[in-house]
Design an enzyme around this catalytic site. Structure first.
Site, PDB file in Angstrom:
ATOM      1  N   LYS A 189     -25.653  68.426  39.769  1.00 37.58           N
ATOM      2  CA  LYS A 189     -26.576  68.440  38.637  1.00 37.58           C
ATOM      3  C   LYS A 189     -26.629  69.852  38.069  1.00 37.58           C
ATOM      4  O   LYS A 189     -26.889  70.818  38.803  1.00 37.58           O
ATOM      5  CB  LYS A 189     -27.949  68.003  39.149  1.00 37.58           C
ATOM      6  CG  LYS A 189     -28.865  67.394  38.120  1.00 37.58           C
ATOM      7  CD  LYS A 189     -30.073  66.818  38.860  1.00 37.58           C
ATOM      8  CE  LYS A 189     -31.104  66.250  37.947  1.00 37.58           C
ATOM      9  NZ  LYS A 189     -32.342  65.951  38.665  1.00 37.58           N
TER      10      LYS A 189
HETATM   11  C1  E4P Z   1     -34.463  63.875  36.752  1.00 36.62           C
HETATM   12  O1  E4P Z   1     -33.397  63.869  37.302  1.00 36.62           O
HETATM   13  C2  E4P Z   1     -35.597  64.705  37.136  1.00 36.62           C
HETATM   14  O2  E4P Z   1     -35.511  64.969  38.506  1.00 36.62           O
HETATM   15  C3  E4P Z   1     -36.921  64.041  36.910  1.00 36.62           C
HETATM   16  O3  E4P Z   1     -36.797  62.751  36.349  1.00 36.62           O
HETATM   17  C4  E4P Z   1     -37.963  64.891  36.267  1.00 36.62           C
HETATM   18  O4  E4P Z   1     -39.152  64.157  36.133  1.00 36.62           O
HETATM   19  P1  E4P Z   1     -40.562  64.855  35.845  1.00 36.62           P
HETATM   20  O5  E4P Z   1     -40.591  65.257  34.400  1.00 36.62           O
HETATM   21  O6  E4P Z   1     -41.559  63.778  36.137  1.00 36.62           O
HETATM   22  O7  E4P Z   1     -40.649  66.021  36.780  1.00 36.62           O
END
Ligand code: E4P
Length: 217
Positions: free
Chosen positions: A83
């Protein structure tokens, strides 16, 4: 639509995995902090039983360092998706790692243009954040719809991984729009089973059943 679980909580992943609800997992530095565990160790444990893509995020900010971190994370298991943030250096990293045959999830996407250039850089997944756009009074679901149209217009095979999902309605709308994947916290996924009329109906059935005086077993 595939379901990824957005957590580094292994017990929560195992519970959903046993029900066939885990097509993959996403983590990020905040979720690693929340787990209280070492990133390499917890990611390895997740990959030991989750067959689908498991996203592990780099934390460097320059391409050279991100590439090195990405290669190290990808050594954990063949189903690691590295990522990377949607920055210019993140896109350079995406191109290098995807050319090496690694899965890359480009994260922190907040516009259709960002999604377009991530697809051009070879992203396996693009992660548009719905909830964080809603938080600032923009329309996160509209972004999912825009990216779907852009990718379909030109036949990009980058998968739309709808992220920052906070509500059951986000899940429904993502499925209607045609997101390839959604990632949500375990509580949101478990909440999809809930309906007030299910609870009410069951309560009535239990009352009536008690009045019959019968038993099945
Ligand atoms: C995506 O890969 C992120 O880890 C995640 O969905 C972020 O979500 P949040 O905005 O609730 O922290």
């Amino acid at each position: 639509m595939k379901f990824f679980v957005d957590t580094a909580d292994v017990d929560a992943i195992r519970e959903l995995h046993a029900l066939g609800m885990v097509d993959g997992v996403t983590t990020n530095p905040s979720l690693i902090l929340k787990s209280g565990r070492d990133i390499l160790e917890v990611t390895r444990e997740i990959c030991s039983f989750v067959e689908g893509p498991v996203s592990a995020e780099v934390v460097a900010l320059t391409a050279d360092e991100m590439i090195a971190e990405g290669r190290k994370l990808a050594e954990i298991a063949p189903n690691i998706a590295v990522k990377v943030p949607l920055t210019w250096d993140g896109l350079k990293t995406c191109k290098v790692l995807s050319d090496e045959g690694k899965m890359v999830n480009v994260t922190l996407c907040f516009s259709a243009n960002q999604a377009l250039i991530a697809a051009k850089a070879g992203a396996t997944f693009i992660s548009p954040f719905i909830g964080r756009l809603d938080d600032i009074n923009l329309d996160g679901l509209e972004l999912i719809s825009d990216i779907r149209q852009v990718y379909d217009n030109y036949g990009f095979d980058t998968q739309i991984l709808a992220a920052s999902i906070r509500t059951a309605n986000h899940v429904t709308q993502c499925a209607l729009i045609g997101a390839d994947v959604m990632t949500a916290p375990p509580a949101v996924i478990k909440g999809l089973a809930n309906h007030v009329l299910t609870d009410k109906g069951l309560e009535q059935f239990m009352k009536d059943w008690a009045k019959t005086g019968q038993k099945i077993i």
